[in-house]
Design an enzyme around this catalytic site. Structure first.
Site, PDB file in Angstrom:
ATOM      1  CE  LYS A   1      -2.728  -3.362  10.253  1.00 21.29           C
ATOM      2  NZ  LYS A   1      -3.242  -2.253   9.425  1.00 21.29           N
TER       3      LYS A   1
ATOM      4  CB  THR B   1      -9.946   4.281   6.037  1.00 22.33           C
ATOM      5  OG1 THR B   1      -8.730   4.407   6.786  1.00 22.33           O
ATOM      6  CG2 THR B   1      -9.896   3.003   5.213  1.00 22.33           C
TER       7      THR B   1
ATOM      8  CE  LYS C   1      -3.463  -0.417   2.683  1.00 21.61           C
ATOM      9  NZ  LYS C   1      -4.337  -0.449   3.881  1.00 21.61           N
TER      10      LYS C   1
ATOM     11  CG  ASN D   1     -13.801   3.698  14.030  1.00 26.03           C
ATOM     12  OD1 ASN D   1     -14.719   4.330  14.527  1.00 26.03           O
ATOM     13  ND2 ASN D   1     -12.857   3.129  14.761  1.00 26.03           N
TER      14      ASN D   1
END
Length: 369
Positions: free
Chosen positions: A80, A150, A68, A181
């Site tokens: 992550k 996002t 990404k 979210n």
């Protein structure tokens, strides 16, 4: 055959580091994966909290961040992390602070919010480790979830895809799997484009209204009550029933591997915008494409969050962050669809190639220094 643990994950990209954290007193169990640092000296990636998260899942998510960041030209590597636990636990702050202290010297990883964590969690991390993104406004940050970065990017991807596919967004039927979210922000931004969100779900269940759900009212309802009890807004249904509701656009915005080869036949839609990370296996995505369903992969469709995080880390403004999201997601979605059409590639293969083209050049430079 090698039996070394890292060989379960290692390939030509990474990972360069896998860290496990355990604190006996609090029962903190943490996982960090730094996958690749070719794009920059530190990796940006979210820290999620879930009781069933695994090292393999964190590795796959870290790899998605590597790709990404590369496809968006961000000067950060991919990483992550995860805390194995219930995000509703009374120990949440304790776990976050202990996790942050444990990674204080792991300078090549910059954590951000993810599933089960938020800007308050990142404030705790920043207090203990001295670095984090997705911080509250009060800490000088750009709170990704509050801003809906996002979800905004998901909607931008829909703009580009609708033009290429001749799929008008006005009155399009949208199903959102995962009303957290990302799902809520995507719903808000898509409503501005004239869609009807006809079904949503969360961990407790789902809700369906073929005429369109009243999303603002549903927002208010779920603040204090279960989504599937909003019977005045729609028909309650079992959580996974949402996967079978026919739509024009489907937005997976929850956990990985929602669709596999075994259940992809349930999906009846024209366009999938991957709001979650790795929500569809590559094998299932190929079958979906062969069935005439266009999938915009996660590393393109949901990159708004990390673009915003990078902007925050570089001291940029909210307007600058959202301008960058708009330009990057639209450009990459258009480039992806052009490759799919002209090169006859599967979308996930095209997105992977786009990222690898950037990454391979950087890795060549990285390896020579």
């Amino acid at each position: 055959m090698s039996t070394q643990y890292v060989d379960n994950f290692a390939d030509d990209i990474g990972p360069i580091k896998i860290l496990h954290i355990y604190k006996p007193k609090s029962q903190l169990r943490g996982i960090v994966v730094v996958d690749n640092l070719a794009m920059g000296p530190a990796a940006i990636g979210g820290c999620r909290m879930a009781p069933d998260v695994s090292t393999r899942e964190v590795f796959r998510l870290a790899r998605a961040m590597t790709l990404k960041n590369a496809v968006n030209g961000l000067p950060y590597g991919g990483g992550k992390s995860a805390i194995v636990g219930d995000p509703k636990s009374d120990l949440k702050e304790t776990w976050m602070r202990e996790f942050a202290r444990a990674i204080r010297d792991l300078k090549e990883y910059i954590p951000g919010p993810d599933m089960g964590t938020d800007e308050q969690c990142m404030a705790w991390v920043h207090e203990e480790a001295g670095r984090a993104v997705g911080l509250p406004y009060s800490k000088g940050g750009l709170p990704l979830d509050e801003l809906g970065a996002t979800g905004f990017g998901v909607a931008v991807a829909s703009d580009a895809a609708s033009e290429w596919m001749q799929l008008p967004l006005e009155n399009a039927r949208v199903v959102i799997q995962g009303f957290g979210n990302v799902g809520r922000a995507a719903a808000t931004c898509l409503l501005e484009r004239g869609v009807h969100v006809i079904a949503v779900n969360d961990s407790d269940g789902g809700l369906h209204n073929p005429d369109g759900l009243n999303i603002p009212e549903l927002f208010r309802w779920v603040q204090t009550r279960n989504l599937n009890r909003a019977t005045h807004l729609g028909e309650p249904m079992e959580r996974d029933r949402v996967l079978e509701i026919e739509s024009d656009i489907f937005v997976p915005a929850a956990r990985p591997d929602v669709f596999t080869e075994a259940n992809q036949h349930l999906l009846k839609t024209r366009l999938v915008l991957e709001g979650a990370n790795i929500p569809i296996t590559h094998e299932a995505a190929r079958v979906l494409h062969d069935r005439g369903i266009m999938v915009i992969p996660d590393i393109i469709a949901n990159s708004g969050g990390v673009i915003c995080a990078a902007a925050e880390y570089e001291g940029k403004t909210e307007d600058q962050a959202f301008d960058a999201i708009r330009k990057s997601v639209y450009r990459n979605t258009t480039a992806l669809l052009k490759r799919v059409r002209e090169r006859k590639q599967y979308p996930h293969d095209a997105a992977l190639q786009m990222a690898r083209e950037v990454l391979s050049k950087k890795m060549g430079l990285y390896a020579s220094t």
